[in-house]
Design an enzyme around this catalytic site. Structure first.
Site, PDB file in Angstrom:
ATOM      1  N   CYS A   1      98.619  21.281  93.464  1.00 19.41           N
ATOM      2  CA  CYS A   1      97.990  22.574  93.757  1.00 19.41           C
ATOM      3  C   CYS A   1      98.124  22.944  95.236  1.00 19.41           C
ATOM      4  O   CYS A   1      97.999  24.102  95.604  1.00 19.41           O
ATOM      5  CB  CYS A   1      96.519  22.550  93.345  1.00 19.41           C
ATOM      6  SG  CYS A   1      96.275  21.903  91.689  1.00 19.41           S
TER       7      CYS A   1
ATOM      8  N   THR B   1      96.285  10.863  69.684  1.00 23.08           N
ATOM      9  CA  THR B   1      97.371  11.463  68.900  1.00 23.08           C
ATOM     10  C   THR B   1      97.253  10.956  67.454  1.00 23.08           C
ATOM     11  O   THR B   1      96.273  10.292  67.114  1.00 23.08           O
ATOM     12  CB  THR B   1      98.742  11.025  69.459  1.00 23.08           C
ATOM     13  OG1 THR B   1      98.868   9.609  69.271  1.00 23.08           O
ATOM     14  CG2 THR B   1      98.878  11.362  70.943  1.00 23.08           C
TER      15      THR B   1
HETATM   16  P1  FAD Z   1     101.249  16.406  86.127  1.00 25.25           P
HETATM   17  O1  FAD Z   1     100.228  16.454  87.181  1.00 25.25           O
HETATM   18  O2  FAD Z   1     102.380  17.358  86.183  1.00 25.25           O
HETATM   19  O3  FAD Z   1     101.821  14.923  86.098  1.00 25.25           O
HETATM   20  C1  FAD Z   1     102.770  14.525  85.172  1.00 25.25           C
HETATM   21  C2  FAD Z   1     103.625  13.447  85.799  1.00 25.25           C
HETATM   22  O4  FAD Z   1     104.278  12.734  84.768  1.00 25.25           O
HETATM   23  C3  FAD Z   1     104.729  14.008  86.685  1.00 25.25           C
HETATM   24  O5  FAD Z   1     104.619  13.541  88.003  1.00 25.25           O
HETATM   25  C4  FAD Z   1     106.040  13.531  86.018  1.00 25.25           C
HETATM   26  O6  FAD Z   1     107.011  13.147  86.949  1.00 25.25           O
HETATM   27  C5  FAD Z   1     105.544  12.334  85.222  1.00 25.25           C
HETATM   28  N1  FAD Z   1     106.386  12.061  84.056  1.00 25.25           N
HETATM   29  C6  FAD Z   1     106.813  12.926  83.105  1.00 25.25           C
HETATM   30  N2  FAD Z   1     107.542  12.300  82.172  1.00 25.25           N
HETATM   31  C7  FAD Z   1     107.579  10.989  82.533  1.00 25.25           C
HETATM   32  C8  FAD Z   1     108.194   9.847  81.976  1.00 25.25           C
HETATM   33  N3  FAD Z   1     108.889   9.919  80.852  1.00 25.25           N
HETATM   34  N4  FAD Z   1     108.038   8.665  82.617  1.00 25.25           N
HETATM   35  C9  FAD Z   1     107.308   8.575  83.764  1.00 25.25           C
HETATM   36  N5  FAD Z   1     106.716   9.638  84.341  1.00 25.25           N
HETATM   37  C10 FAD Z   1     106.842  10.832  83.730  1.00 25.25           C
HETATM   38  N6  FAD Z   1      96.015  23.818  88.541  1.00 25.25           N
HETATM   39  C11 FAD Z   1      94.789  24.268  88.876  1.00 25.25           C
HETATM   40  O7  FAD Z   1      93.834  24.053  88.111  1.00 25.25           O
HETATM   41  N7  FAD Z   1      94.585  24.945  90.051  1.00 25.25           N
HETATM   42  C12 FAD Z   1      95.584  25.180  90.935  1.00 25.25           C
HETATM   43  O8  FAD Z   1      95.377  25.771  92.004  1.00 25.25           O
HETATM   44  C13 FAD Z   1      96.894  24.718  90.609  1.00 25.25           C
HETATM   45  N8  FAD Z   1      97.930  24.954  91.429  1.00 25.25           N
HETATM   46  C14 FAD Z   1      99.176  24.464  91.103  1.00 25.25           C
HETATM   47  C15 FAD Z   1     100.244  24.704  91.967  1.00 25.25           C
HETATM   48  C16 FAD Z   1     101.508  24.227  91.660  1.00 25.25           C
HETATM   49  C17 FAD Z   1     102.650  24.514  92.584  1.00 25.25           C
HETATM   50  C18 FAD Z   1     101.704  23.471  90.468  1.00 25.25           C
HETATM   51  C19 FAD Z   1     103.064  22.928  90.130  1.00 25.25           C
HETATM   52  C20 FAD Z   1     100.660  23.241  89.603  1.00 25.25           C
HETATM   53  C21 FAD Z   1      99.390  23.740  89.913  1.00 25.25           C
HETATM   54  N9  FAD Z   1      98.304  23.538  89.046  1.00 25.25           N
HETATM   55  C22 FAD Z   1      97.056  24.024  89.374  1.00 25.25           C
HETATM   56  C23 FAD Z   1      98.477  22.881  87.739  1.00 25.25           C
HETATM   57  C24 FAD Z   1      98.059  21.429  87.804  1.00 25.25           C
HETATM   58  O9  FAD Z   1      98.721  20.817  88.870  1.00 25.25           O
HETATM   59  C25 FAD Z   1      98.396  20.773  86.480  1.00 25.25           C
HETATM   60  O10 FAD Z   1      97.689  21.427  85.461  1.00 25.25           O
HETATM   61  C26 FAD Z   1      98.058  19.300  86.461  1.00 25.25           C
HETATM   62  O11 FAD Z   1      98.694  18.610  87.498  1.00 25.25           O
HETATM   63  C27 FAD Z   1      98.461  18.697  85.126  1.00 25.25           C
HETATM   64  O12 FAD Z   1      98.243  17.335  85.137  1.00 25.25           O
HETATM   65  P2  FAD Z   1      99.094  16.365  84.214  1.00 25.25           P
HETATM   66  O13 FAD Z   1      98.623  14.985  84.539  1.00 25.25           O
HETATM   67  O14 FAD Z   1      99.056  16.835  82.827  1.00 25.25           O
HETATM   68  O15 FAD Z   1     100.604  16.561  84.692  1.00 25.25           O
END
Ligand code: FAD
Length: 458
Positions: free
Chosen positions: A45, A276
């Site tokens: 973020c 799941t």
């Molecule tokens: P992520 O945080 O994306 O983490 C997933 C990780 O899994 C990644 O690092 C990826 O490399 C890893 N991965 C994927 N597949 C594999 C694999 N096969 N093996 C190993 N590793 C793997 N949300 C808000 O609420 N407020 C905000 O202000 C906001 N601003 C944002 C700004 C930006 C630029 C971005 C990109 C996102 C923003 N978000 C915001 C969204 C928020 O960051 C996401 O909703 C949140 O990070 C999701 O969490 P997650 O753990 O599901 O996925």
């Protein structure tokens, strides 16, 4: 009994939260995070704000490191380690490291937190150098490296969602001329069109060109990083930096290949325990489908708060605590230059699509008492059910005081309050902070007047 072995795919919001909660609940569990990128637990973020330098230090974005995770929590985090497949029968995963070596790891429980990928449609020229997406630190580094090397004068941001708008503001802050092109007739799709018009005007007043109802037909290279983008309308736009931010899609490849159920709108299907269809595999974050608490329909709501809370809930369940995720409501907030825009619940398009009988009010209260200096007007739109007055959604735009009003309304919506209840909320007041009849009370008064037939709004 031997300690349980929990493997986590993805080391950022959902994955890292899950790991930390697991350790709190179980001192003996063996916990390993696999992250395919070079960093864990970074602040996605914050990425747009380091592009401008508002967040000065790149290191501030690295909230945790594998070393700190190991030292503080005895959690192993392996970076540059991509999980390439899941064998559900053997309960193992295959992991490939940066050197291309693979190893197999056994799990008692597996947590999938792979997030969502930026959408990259097959537009001619989309892979040209100079066209970037922004999801992680390497993406941000690539944008900054290009800015430093080529000193772009003009940037084109494709997509007017919150990432596009944030990036445009932060590129502009670096002195780069910026335009946003958006396929819909508005930026910030979670709010309604007439509210978004306030933002269109503000963005244009700040010097950002905003082209609406237009998409990209093709990109062509003009040498180095210079790119001509041809829009569907025929307009041709020259830029030396292009940011593609047209949305994200749940990363479900691993889950699909392992035969886990994918839901009807493309996210991993989970139950309220974040489980799941495999009793040993949980999934959390941007990759999963959630239930929208207002419409009860499946939804993809890729936000940091839900991902973090779902990570905790998966950990609770793995440790025998039956916590439930009760659904999402899409609460969000974004800075747009001097304005803040925030929303919770559903908008008019969603209410119509779900055939919910709704009514709406618009009010324009000040953020605090008008006689105390520096009071600014907000625009608030609230939607509520016409039958029982239950709050369905709210959208707020203004220079100040937006954050606390949206959070009060988000809580009210979550608690199932009606607009009549909003009249009764006893909220903090002194002239520098609010009004004796707070903006949230005013929503209740105006909406109740409408429901009781005391006034007709035109
Ligand atoms: P992520 O945080 O994306 O983490 C997933 C990780 O899994 C990644 O690092 C990826 O490399 C890893 N991965 C994927 N597949 C594999 C694999 N096969 N093996 C190993 N590793 C793997 N949300 C808000 O609420 N407020 C905000 O202000 C906001 N601003 C944002 C700004 C930006 C630029 C971005 C990109 C996102 C923003 N978000 C915001 C969204 C928020 O960051 C996401 O909703 C949140 O990070 C999701 O969490 P997650 O753990 O599901 O996925």
């Amino acid at each position: 009994m031997s300690p349980k072995r929990v493997l986590i795919v993805g080391g950022v919001a959902g994955g890292a939260s899950c790991a930390a909660r697991l350790r709190r609940l179980d001192e003996s569990a063996e916990i390993i995070i696999f992250e395919k990128g070079p960093y864990i637990s970074f602040a996605n973020c914050g990425l747009p704000y380091h592009i401008s330098g508002v967040i000065e230090e790149r290191s501030s974005l690295l909230v945790q490191t594998p070393e700190r995770f190991k030292q503080a929590f005895r959690i192993e985090a392996r970076v540059d380690s991509e999980v390439v497949s899941i064998n559900r029968t053997a309960r193992t995963i295959d992991v490939r490291d940066a050197a291309g070596r693979t190893c197999t790891e056994k799990f008692d429980y597996l947590v999938l937190a792979p997030g969502a990928r930026p959408i990259k449609p097959p537009i001619p020229g989309i892979d040209l150098p100079g066209i970037h997406t922004l999801r992680n630190i390497p993406d941000m580094d690539a944008i900054l490296a290009q800015i430093e090397k080529n000193v772009p004068r003009r940037a084109l941001v494709i997509g007017g969602g919150y990432i596009g708008v944030e990036v445009a503001e932060n590129l502009h802050a670096r002195g780069i001329d910026c335009a946003i092109v958006e396929k819909l007739p508005q930026v910030m799709p979670p709010i309604d069109w007439e509210m978004a018009n306030i933002l269109h005007e503000h963005l244009r007043a700040k010097g950002i060109a905003v082209w609406l109802s237009d998409g990209v037909a093709s990109f062509a290279s003009d040498g180095d990083f210079a790119i001509t983008t041809t829009l569907e309308s025929g307009r041709r736009v020259g830029a030396d930096l292009v940011i593609l931010s047209i949305g994200v899609r749940p990363d479900v490849r691993l889950a699909r290949e392992a035969g886990l159920t994918i839901g009807s709108i493309g996210g991993i299907a989970v139950d309220p325990h974040m489980l799941t269809n495999d009793p040993h595999i949980y999934a959390v974050g941007d990759a999963v489908e959630v239930t929208n608490i207002v419409t009860s329909a499946e939804a993809l709501i890729p936000m940091a708060g839900p991902a973090n809370r779902q990570g905790r809930i998966a950990a609770d369940n793995i440790c025998g605590r039956p916590s439930l995720y009760h659904g999402s409501q899409g609460t969000s907030i974004v800075k747009v230059f001097d304005l803040t825009v925030a929303t919770t619940g559903i908008n008019e398009r969603q209410a119509r699509a779900a055939s919910i009988p709704y009514s709406k009010v618009y009010i324009h209260p000040a953020d605090h008492a008008g006689y105390y200096p520096h009071a600014f007007q907000m625009a608030i739109k609230a939607l509520f059910r016409t039958d029982d007055g239950r709050l369905l959604g709210a959208q707020i735009i203004g220079p100040k005081g937006v954050d606390k009003r949206i959070d009060v309304l988000a809580v009210a919506l979550r608690a199932g309050l009606t607009v009549y209840d909003l009249q009764d909320l006893e909220l903090a007041y002194a002239p520098p902070y609010g009004s004796a009849k707070d903006a949230v009370n005013m929503v209740g008064f105006v909406a109740a007047n409408a429901l009781e037939g005391l006034v007709d709004y035109v």
